[in-house]
Design an enzyme around this catalytic site. Structure first.
Site, PDB file in Angstrom:
ATOM      1  N   ASP A   1       4.061   5.905  -3.060  1.00 17.43           N
ATOM      2  CA  ASP A   1       4.657   7.091  -2.635  1.00 17.43           C
ATOM      3  C   ASP A   1       5.333   7.849  -3.454  1.00 17.43           C
ATOM      4  O   ASP A   1       5.325   9.055  -3.639  1.00 17.43           O
ATOM      5  CB  ASP A   1       5.234   6.736  -1.230  1.00 17.43           C
TER       6      ASP A   1
ATOM      7  N   HIS B   1       0.812  -1.244  -0.158  1.00 14.33           N
ATOM      8  CA  HIS B   1      -0.048  -0.083  -0.026  1.00 14.33           C
ATOM      9  C   HIS B   1       1.013   1.281  -0.113  1.00 14.33           C
ATOM     10  O   HIS B   1       0.294   2.411  -0.183  1.00 14.33           O
ATOM     11  CB  HIS B   1      -1.080   0.146   1.294  1.00 14.33           C
ATOM     12  N   CYS B   2       2.097   1.280  -0.011  1.00 18.50           N
ATOM     13  CA  CYS B   2       2.953   2.409   0.014  1.00 18.50           C
ATOM     14  C   CYS B   2       4.124   2.330  -0.965  1.00 18.50           C
ATOM     15  O   CYS B   2       4.226   3.397  -1.611  1.00 18.50           O
ATOM     16  CB  CYS B   2       3.756   2.474   1.475  1.00 18.50           C
ATOM     17  N   ILE B   3       4.946   1.338  -0.935  1.00 16.64           N
ATOM     18  CA  ILE B   3       6.305   1.573  -1.604  1.00 16.64           C
ATOM     19  C   ILE B   3       5.978   1.825  -2.931  1.00 16.64           C
ATOM     20  O   ILE B   3       6.593   2.705  -3.838  1.00 16.64           O
ATOM     21  CB  ILE B   3       7.116   0.372  -1.205  1.00 16.64           C
TER      22      ILE B   3
END
Length: 437
Positions: free
Chosen positions: A278, A273-275
């Site tokens: 972002d 959900h991030c890497i």
């Protein structure tokens, strides 16, 4: 206002609201309630709300017993009705911040949640955004929405800040409770009070910064750092394949150095959900200033290309048996984005499967944690079991998640070819049919 809220925090008189009951929100709501603060979870999905109110857990990092006991004691409840925000003193917004079809930030969930909160925001409340986003979101987007929608003034009538979530699904050591927290708020008083609220709940340190923008950029840095380093090792893995060098052994040798090196490993792409997301937030925001994040964009290009590279390598392996990719039977092992979890958000395995299907291959998957998944609006079901007869029926097995409850010795001994993109079979002794990424 500051002293009033500090006193209420100390005496556990704060009612907490958590907007978004997903992988970030539900664990946070549980920890707030366990710390003695009555907590209300808000979500637009009735199914999630009903499950919480029934004490039924759906998040791996939450202990089933904890959720059930908190609900039974009346310390935790959930609702789709945002009017209950009027009863809340501390509001954490933990909603998704995905990318749209043009790889640009989709902050519609953050905006919609802020609009709903603003309608019922009361004086002397704290609002904290935890969703990952671009620097400036808290002050440029949320603050005007809350002020206009509530008629209250930030800093005088309510406090506003940003504290990035740090959730690593499946991590056996660091959970919401003991992971250090960063807090940046609008004004020193807001920073002090919001930090005090987190300190009253969490065991991890709370590190304060001078503004929400610092905290927002800090979160971007955390994951961009990983994105860039993974891009580096993915590129070197492709080079080492051409050179006939086992790159996994190279990394293991390099990490023997006790300083100046942190091990990162290649793989079929980035998931979670991030890497994968972002850096796009940062590069998008940077263009507003006429700045191009060339190093970051290069790493994103490398990582985004890895599923295609894996398909190319699969084609090369099949060619050894004079087989075309078109018409071959391929089994992918693991569709989760990391080992030993049931989360497939942005999983590169889904892209690998999709590309193999488009090439005409017959593709099945087995994942002991995920029986079915949705991708591009379609639902895909996995195999219930794998055995020797099933494995021998495939021309190629592609390992795309290194689940620890899979017997890779058994897989290798019963498969024609194994393409290991995760070095999951590193301990298998017979390796003549194993090809590493």
């Amino acid at each position: 206002m500051k002293q009033t809220l500090l006193n209420k925090i100390e005496n556990k008189q704060i009612t907490v609201g958590v907007v978004g009951l997903g992988y970030v929100g539900l664990p946070l709501a549980v920890e707030k309630a366990k710390a003695g603060f009555k907590t209300i979870g808000f979500d637009v999905q009735p199914q999630k709300v009903d499950m919480v109110n029934s004490g039924i857990n759906y998040i791996g990092d939450v202990v089933d017993r904890d959720l059930k006991e908190l609900v039974e004691k009346g310390m935790l409840s959930a609702t789709t009705d945002f009017s209950f925000v009027k009863d809340v003193d501390f509001i954490a917004i933990c909603v998704p911040t995905p990318l749209d079809s043009h790889q640009q930030p989709d902050i519609s969930y953050v905006k919609a949640s802020s609009v709903e909160v603003a309608k019922y925001l009361k004086r002397e409340a704290m609002v904290v955004l935890e969703s990952t986003t671009y620097p400036g979101t808290t002050e440029e987007l949320i603050k005007p929405i809350l002020e206009e929608g509530s008629g209250l003034k930030c800093g005088e009538d309510f406090y506003l800040g940003f504290s990035p979530e740090r959730v690593d699904p499946g991590n056996l050591i660091y959970k919401t409770k003991n992971t250090p927290k960063v807090v940046g708020a609008i004004g020193e008083d807001a920073t002090e009070v919001i930090a005090a609220m987190y300190r009253a709940v969490l065991d991890g340190d709370v590190f304060t910064v001078s503004s929400p923008a610092i905290a927002e950029m800090e979160k971007i840095l955390e994951n961009t750092y990983r994105n860039v380093n993974i891009g580096l090792v993915n590129e070197l893995a492709m080079l080492c394949n051409k050179m006939g060098i086992n790159f996994w052994e190279v990394v293991d040798a390099a990490k023997s150095k006790p300083y100046g090196f942190q091990a990162f490993y290649p793989g079929p792409g980035l998931g979670g959900h991030c890497i994968p997301l972002d850096p796009y937030y940062l590069s998008w925001k940077a263009r507003e200033y006429g700045f191009h994040t060339s190093m970051i964009e290069s790493s994103m290009m490398i990582n985004d290309r890895m599923p295609e590279y894996c398909v190319e390598r699969a084609r090369e392996i099949l060619n050894r048996d004079k087989k075309a990719l078109n018409g071959s039977k391929i089994l992918t092992l693991g569709v989760a984005y990391k080992q030993d979890i049931d989360d497939y958000r942005e999983s590169p395995a889904l892209k690998v499967i999709d590309l193999l299907n488009k090439e005409g291959a017959w593709v099945d998957y087995y994942d002991p944690f995920i029986s079915e998944y949705k991708f591009n609006g379609e639902k895909f079901k996995g195999l219930n079991i794998i055995n020797a007869d099933i494995l021998k029926d495939y021309d190629l097995v592609v390992i795309t998640a290194a689940h620890s409850n899979v017997d890779y010795d058994f897989v290798a001994s019963n498969s024609k070819w194994v393409f290991d993109t995760k070095n999951a079979a590193k301990n298998v002794k017979y390796r003549d049919n194993i090809v590493l990424l």
